[in-house]
Design an enzyme around this catalytic site. Structure first.
Site, short mmCIF file in Angstrom:
data_model
loop_
_atom_site.label_atom_id
_atom_site.label_comp_id
_atom_site.label_asym_id
_atom_site.label_seq_id
_atom_site.Cartn_x
_atom_site.Cartn_y
_atom_site.Cartn_z
N VAL A 114 4.26 -5.58 10.54
CA VAL A 114 3.13 -6.51 10.46
C VAL A 114 3.67 -7.91 10.78
O VAL A 114 4.54 -8.43 10.07
CB VAL A 114 2.48 -6.49 9.07
N ILE B 62 0.83 -1.21 0.00
CA ILE B 62 0.00 0.00 0.00
C ILE B 62 0.87 1.27 0.00
O ILE B 62 0.39 2.35 -0.34
CB ILE B 62 -0.95 -0.04 1.22
N HIS C 58 6.19 -12.10 5.68
CA HIS C 58 6.03 -11.60 4.31
C HIS C 58 7.38 -11.29 3.70
O HIS C 58 8.29 -10.84 4.39
CB HIS C 58 5.14 -10.34 4.27
N HIS D 173 9.04 -8.79 1.07
CA HIS D 173 8.90 -7.62 0.19
C HIS D 173 9.67 -7.93 -1.09
O HIS D 173 10.82 -8.38 -1.02
CB HIS D 173 9.57 -6.39 0.81
P1 AMP Z 1 7.07 -4.64 7.49
O1 AMP Z 1 7.59 -3.36 8.04
O2 AMP Z 1 8.12 -5.50 6.85
O3 AMP Z 1 6.25 -5.40 8.51
O4 AMP Z 1 6.15 -4.25 6.29
C1 AMP Z 1 4.77 -4.21 6.31
C2 AMP Z 1 4.35 -3.66 4.97
O5 AMP Z 1 2.97 -3.85 4.84
C3 AMP Z 1 4.61 -2.16 4.79
O6 AMP Z 1 5.45 -1.95 3.65
C4 AMP Z 1 3.21 -1.58 4.57
O7 AMP Z 1 3.17 -0.54 3.61
C5 AMP Z 1 2.44 -2.80 4.10
N1 AMP Z 1 1.00 -2.75 4.38
C6 AMP Z 1 0.40 -2.47 5.56
N2 AMP Z 1 -0.94 -2.56 5.43
C7 AMP Z 1 -1.18 -2.89 4.14
C8 AMP Z 1 -2.37 -3.13 3.39
N3 AMP Z 1 -3.61 -3.02 3.93
N4 AMP Z 1 -2.25 -3.44 2.08
C9 AMP Z 1 -1.03 -3.53 1.52
N5 AMP Z 1 0.13 -3.35 2.18
C10 AMP Z 1 0.06 -3.03 3.47
#
Ligand code: AMP
Ligand code: ZN
Length: 119
Positions: free
Chosen positions: A102, A34, A106, A108
């Protein structure tokens, strides 16, 4: 580790929060970040709620292997230029000191022509 009720990425997998899908199969979901760092920035996640790379175990080897082999293929499909002049970055932030926000595992996948907004 089943779906975690307060996990935003579990809600995305369940369709309870909208996302822009890049790829889906029985075990894996990929969607656009996002808040992208670069022309291409998507996340590859297991549908299974694994909190981070710190919880990965032998039983997840196939799943993680599949995520890592999918990532380069999806990167090209999404507009990353071919290696070696192109390429991409794969990041798995893990834990607070690893910059993880989060807590659902995941990858990236970040790439595309520079300059990037970050990184
Ligand atoms: P991290 O800091 O590695 O946990 O990255 C979490 C990522 O999730 C960040 O790059 C956010 O921009 C992304 N993110 C959070 N909420 C959403 C969402 N609803 N849809 C898409 N990406 C998201
Ligand atoms: Zn989750």
């Amino acid at each position: 580790m089943n779906a975690s009720p307060d996990c935003i990425f579990c809600k995305i997998v369940a369709g309870q929060i909208p996302s822009r899908k890049v790829y889906e199969d029985d075990d894996i979901y990929a969607f656009h970040d996002i808040s992208p760092w670069a022309p291409v920035h998507f996340l590859v996640i297991p549908k299974l709620h694994i909190p981070s790379m710190a919880q990965v175990a032998a039983e997840h080897e196939r799943l993680l292997g599949r995520m890592m082999t999918l990532a380069p293929q999806l990167a090209l499909e999404q507009g990353c230029n071919p290696y070696p002049a192109g390429g991409f970055r794969i990041i798995a932030n893990t834990g607070d000191e690893g910059g993880q926000e989060v807590h659902h595992l995941h990858l990236h996948v970040i790439g595309g022509p520079r300059p990037w907004a970050r990184g």
